[in-house]
Design a protein around this motif. Sequence first.
Motif, PDB file in Angstrom:
ATOM      1  N   LEU A 211      57.830  39.775  35.889  1.00 36.64           N
ATOM      2  CA  LEU A 211      58.140  38.423  36.321  1.00 36.64           C
ATOM      3  C   LEU A 211      59.614  38.081  36.146  1.00 36.64           C
TER       4      LEU A 211
ATOM      5  N   ASN B 162      53.235  33.259  30.041  1.00 34.15           N
ATOM      6  CA  ASN B 162      52.578  34.532  30.310  1.00 34.15           C
ATOM      7  C   ASN B 162      52.814  35.499  29.148  1.00 34.15           C
TER       8      ASN B 162
ATOM      9  N   ASP C 204      49.951  37.222  26.921  1.00 30.89           N
ATOM     10  CA  ASP C 204      49.651  38.619  27.214  1.00 30.89           C
ATOM     11  C   ASP C 204      50.507  39.598  26.435  1.00 30.89           C
TER      12      ASP C 204
ATOM     13  N   VAL D   8      53.075  40.824  36.604  1.00 30.41           N
ATOM     14  CA  VAL D   8      52.245  40.033  37.510  1.00 30.41           C
ATOM     15  C   VAL D   8      51.009  40.859  37.817  1.00 30.41           C
TER      16      VAL D   8
ATOM     17  N   ASP E 254      44.472  40.275  40.865  1.00 32.72           N
ATOM     18  CA  ASP E 254      43.399  39.326  40.641  1.00 32.72           C
ATOM     19  C   ASP E 254      42.183  40.056  40.079  1.00 32.72           C
ATOM     20  N   LEU E 255      41.491  39.398  39.145  1.00 36.61           N
ATOM     21  CA  LEU E 255      40.369  40.022  38.454  1.00 36.61           C
ATOM     22  C   LEU E 255      39.250  40.393  39.419  1.00 36.61           C
ATOM     23  N   SER E 256      38.927  39.474  40.326  1.00 40.01           N
ATOM     24  CA  SER E 256      37.820  39.729  41.241  1.00 40.01           C
ATOM     25  C   SER E 256      38.145  40.873  42.195  1.00 40.01           C
ATOM     26  N   ASP E 257      39.414  40.956  42.605  1.00 40.46           N
ATOM     27  CA  ASP E 257      39.809  42.063  43.474  1.00 40.46           C
ATOM     28  C   ASP E 257      39.569  43.391  42.770  1.00 40.46           C
TER      29      ASP E 257
ATOM     30  N   MET F  58      35.949  44.185  42.433  1.00 37.49           N
ATOM     31  CA  MET F  58      35.351  44.588  43.696  1.00 37.49           C
ATOM     32  C   MET F  58      35.750  46.020  44.045  1.00 37.49           C
TER      33      MET F  58
ATOM     34  N   PRO G 213      29.179  41.923  37.136  1.00 39.38           N
ATOM     35  CA  PRO G 213      30.230  40.939  37.443  1.00 39.38           C
ATOM     36  C   PRO G 213      30.304  39.886  36.351  1.00 39.38           C
ATOM     37  N   ASP G 214      30.871  40.307  35.264  1.00 37.65           N
ATOM     38  CA  ASP G 214      30.916  39.426  34.109  1.00 37.65           C
ATOM     39  C   ASP G 214      32.253  38.721  34.097  1.00 37.65           C
ATOM     40  N   ASP G 215      32.261  37.488  33.660  1.00 38.53           N
ATOM     41  CA  ASP G 215      33.485  36.696  33.732  1.00 38.53           C
ATOM     42  C   ASP G 215      34.594  37.264  32.848  1.00 38.53           C
TER      43      ASP G 215
END
Lengths: 152, 498
Positions: free
Chosen positions: A25, A92, A96, A101, A104-107, A110, A127-129
Amino acid sequence: MNLALVALIGVLFATGTYLMMHRTLTRIILGVGVMGNGVNLLIIATGGPPGSPPVIGELGTFADPVPQALVLTAIVIGFALQAFLLSLAWRNWTLDGNDEVEDDLSDRLMARRDAAESEAVPEVAPPDDDVAGEAPPPMPPDDGTGPGGPAS
Amino acid sequence: MSRLVPLTFALPLLGVALSLIAVRHRRVQRIINLACLTASLAVSVVLLVAVERDDHAVVARIGGWTSDIGITYVFDRLSGLLLVIAFTTMLIVLVFAVGQGAGDERSPSYHPSYLALAAGIAAAFSSGDLFHLFVAFEVLLMASYVLLTLHGEEGQVRSGTTYVIINSVESLLLLSAVGLVYAATGTLSLADLPAALAELDPGLRTGLQLLLLLAFGLKAAVFPLFFWLPDSYPTAPSPVSAVFAGLLTKVGVYALIRTQTLLFPDQHRLLLVVVAALTMLIGVLGAIAQGDVKRILSFHIVSQIGYMVMGLAVGGVAGVAATVFYLIHHIPTKTSLFLVEGIIEDSEGTGTLDRLSGLARRSGPLALLFAVPALSLAGLPPFSGFVGKLGLITAAVDRGQWVLVGVALLVSLLTLVSMAKIWLGAFWGRVDGATPPDRDPTTGGILRTRPTMGSATALLVGVSLAVAIAAGPLFALCQRTAEDLTTPGRYAEQVGEP
């Protein structure tokens, strides 16, 4: 128009773009700043030939005052943006311990699910949060001196 | 009358200042926010009525300067329609956020940021020059950055980072486009630009158009430039992502409509056709692949943007009118879907389809609140989406754009499929025994325990139904708007000189 100015704008755009291609970043912020200055110079350059002051003319010629007014506004907005980006980077880092950068978690979930399905592995990640792509990176050394340390 | 135009965004800005003073009193902040948004809505309605009565845009010149060097606000039919619907939506979402009780609204920065967002949107819709459009964009972007990362939690910071960087790049692109337009024409006023651009070399004009399309397309999330949207919107709390979904990308669409109809009429239509078709398709395919309610809805925004670009690509009065109508239908409809998702998340603690089940059995009204806007988005007959899509498709048929017609129909079907996915996953099925009974003491009481959230959502669904009921006069108004937009020289003539 001044050739040196045009070349400088080009160099600033190129450097800014190069820096923005990174995943850290801080470099991106530097890139945004450098490129922002390139854009500001570009607007100044649209005001016509350099040398004449904007309001009281030299040899009867006026430089166009409009781009100078525009650029003032753009500089102020650029400052605000930089300040926000810097605070975001700092936040950030405290969370962390790095300023990457991330994807995305969902990407990531998947992509992993697709890979798992194509290899016909029965174990599919639920698919746990709170499933992160990898183990969270270690926090910075907590010596209380760095910006990531406790506010004490 | 022209003195009222700056009030549409000055009132929210005043509200920002006042609610920053009242930073410790949330109740006062709420009252200020509600009062400012209501007053702005009233001003917008009055102005829209005036514009409609006189058939002439209301023009405000700040400091009395002419439009080529001063700041000019032009409130025409398009601005009026969009402002009224935008303020209505923001007001209802605010009520929802207050009703939610927890979450974002607890932060002292929520109300000022929300008002700043309203001010930015209002200024963008009525700004009369390109540079001021950029400034208004920055105001609303800055507010949206704060709203997206309000609590500074990990997920928010991650998605906020992507969002902020993408939008900074967009701002830089827009700013360089503004600079180059000024260099080429010597003016930035939207009234003077059409004539000045027409004299330019066609290659240069194409370059400027592409740069502006790139900047606004990134903002509107059209096909190759949409990747940031589904990553950043879903992590925000529901009231915030509802406003973002309803309004932020629409500001980009508004800018596309303005620049395409006003500055570059009938130029490079094929590019827009391709972009529209791909945006519709990719968006809806992405939605079908997702397994989370919010992400499905976020991908839907992309495909709906495709429909709006489609009307623009078809062009002509019919196409532009259909685009404007689609915009007006989409803002309340999409926002209400996100609000329903917010209620689900508030009640169940998750929006993942795998973990939801049997919501329809537990709360019939909630299922109804989801079904109406969902069917409307898919474009089924009694709802407003049908009117918008019918307008788009007839316009495309008249112009012989058969590919677009085919894609639009196919995407409507796929939209229905993905809405059915949410329906089957979350609403259908038996009531999950795993749901702890203490979370929901009375069966069917999801809405009863959240009266404010429920009624706010119902109100917004009502607005979307009202768009369907008033479709006749509203579409006629959109047609007049489109005539204004597509008549060359009309804008310049309305702005005129003092």
